[in-house]
Motif scaffolding. Structure first.
Motif, short mmCIF file in Angstrom:
data_model
loop_
_atom_site.label_atom_id
_atom_site.label_comp_id
_atom_site.label_asym_id
_atom_site.label_seq_id
_atom_site.Cartn_x
_atom_site.Cartn_y
_atom_site.Cartn_z
N HIS A 1 -22.62 0.24 16.57
CA HIS A 1 -21.31 0.76 16.97
C HIS A 1 -21.55 1.65 18.18
CE1 HIS A 1 -17.26 2.30 16.72
NE2 HIS A 1 -17.72 3.54 16.65
N VAL B 1 -13.46 -1.17 13.05
CA VAL B 1 -14.77 -1.55 13.60
C VAL B 1 -15.45 -2.63 12.75
CG1 VAL B 1 -15.01 0.73 14.63
CG2 VAL B 1 -16.11 0.27 12.43
N THR C 1 -21.73 -5.68 13.34
CA THR C 1 -20.89 -4.49 13.38
C THR C 1 -21.32 -3.51 12.30
OG1 THR C 1 -19.19 -5.27 11.83
CG2 THR C 1 -18.95 -5.94 14.16
#
Length: 325
Positions: free
Chosen positions: A134, A146, A154
């Protein structure tokens, strides 16, 4: 008032537990507690923890009468924890001195539900830094935002529970407990639930956890039937994500990740015991048939030819009614 509860399960780690406990001592503070959960170890780990309970400031020693696995041991620690904030450590890993004070300062400054951190991976004498996937550091965001994109790593793919700190309100909301009895991949449903249901999180570039890889007793090194619990774990991820309000957006990520994990295990199937390898194939074939088939088609189309071919071949494999269930 206890500021931080650190939950540390131990199981047959007599070789590594002294290092773990020394690093906890180097992080001790009068408002920190260390909940040491012995998951019915059969080596000298119980004696090591009994000494630690007397000598380590803030130590709380708990013992299971039967082995329940990492998820269950963490839940035992969560039930006993009194801290405003909570974090985890595994009994064969260790910490940099003063790391927890920095971690608490980070979440207090940011004021979010949870914070995710980088870590150092240690394999024999090799060291490598692994970062939260991230890019925005020190910025509070909704964790739901996210999870995507589906085709890139991710924050939900960085599932290490010990790489972060969590506000007690998450435990009060039922978001920090693990699925009892999962022997591997226990972090996967947990991290997905956090990202779907918590309100705020941030990633910070704080290094202090040293993650020991290649431990002979670790389930990642053992090709027995316990490894197959990843099927149960990812079935749960897909099932719960399918019930989410944004299922149409999030399911492609969940299904594609599940497929990638199945392909990974099939690609190293020689490390499994023969009967477990056969069971891996049959359970994986059944898992592919349980997935939303349109989403699965798109996931396979998006993967490289080698993995997609392997999974399509497995998808065609006949599955008994008992295994399919």
């Amino acid at each position: 008032m206890v500021k931080l509860s650190v939950i540390v399960p131990f199981y047959n780690v007599q070789q590594y537990a002294p290092d773990t406990l020394r690093s906890l001592r180097a992080n001790a503070r009068e408002d920190f507690e260390f909940i040491l959960v012995d998951d019915c170890s059969k080596d000298e780990t119980p004696e090591i923890l009994e000494r630690a309970a007397r000598e380590l400031p803030g130590a709380v020693h708990l013992r299971h009468e039967t082995n329940g696995g990492l998820a269950t041991a963490r839940n035992t620690g969560l039930d006993a924890a009194r801290g405003e904030y909570l974090t985890f450590l595994d009994g064969d890993d260790w910490l940099a001195p003063g790391y927890y004070a920095q971690l608490v300062a980070a979440i207090e400054q940011l004021g979010c539900d949870f914070v995710r951190t980088d870590h150092v991976q240690c394999t024999a004498r090799a060291r490598s830094i692994h970062r939260v996937p991230h890019g925005r550091r020190g910025v509070v965001m909704p964790p739901r935002d996210v999870i995507l994109p589906a085709d890139r790593s991710t924050s939900v793919d960085y599932a290490y529970a010990w790489a972060g700190i969590y506000h007690r309100r998450l435990a009060d909301q039922g978001l920090l407990h693990f699925t009892d009895g999962l022997r591997t991949a226990e972090d996967r449903p947990w991290i997905w639930r956090l990202h779907r249901e918590a309100e705020s999180f941030a990633a910070v570039g704080l290094l202090g956890v040293f993650y020991r890889r290649g431990v002979a007793s670790s389930l990642t090194q053992i090709g027995d039937v316990r490894q197959l619990d990843f099927i149960r774990a990812f079935d749960q991820v897909v099932r719960e994500t399918a019930a989410d309000r944004d299922a149409d957006k999030l399911l492609p990520k969940a299904v594609r990740t599940y497929c990638a994990i199945i392909s990974h295990h099939l690609g190293s199937i020689e490390r499994f015991e023969p009967q477990v390898a056969r069971k891996l194939k049959s359970l994986s074939a059944a898992a592919l048939k349980r997935m939303p088939q349109g989403v699965l088609d798109d996931a396979l189309d998006s993967m490289d030819i080698q993995r997609a071919t392997r999974l399509r071949r497995l998808r065609r494999r006949p599955v008994s009614a008992e295994v399919a269930a």
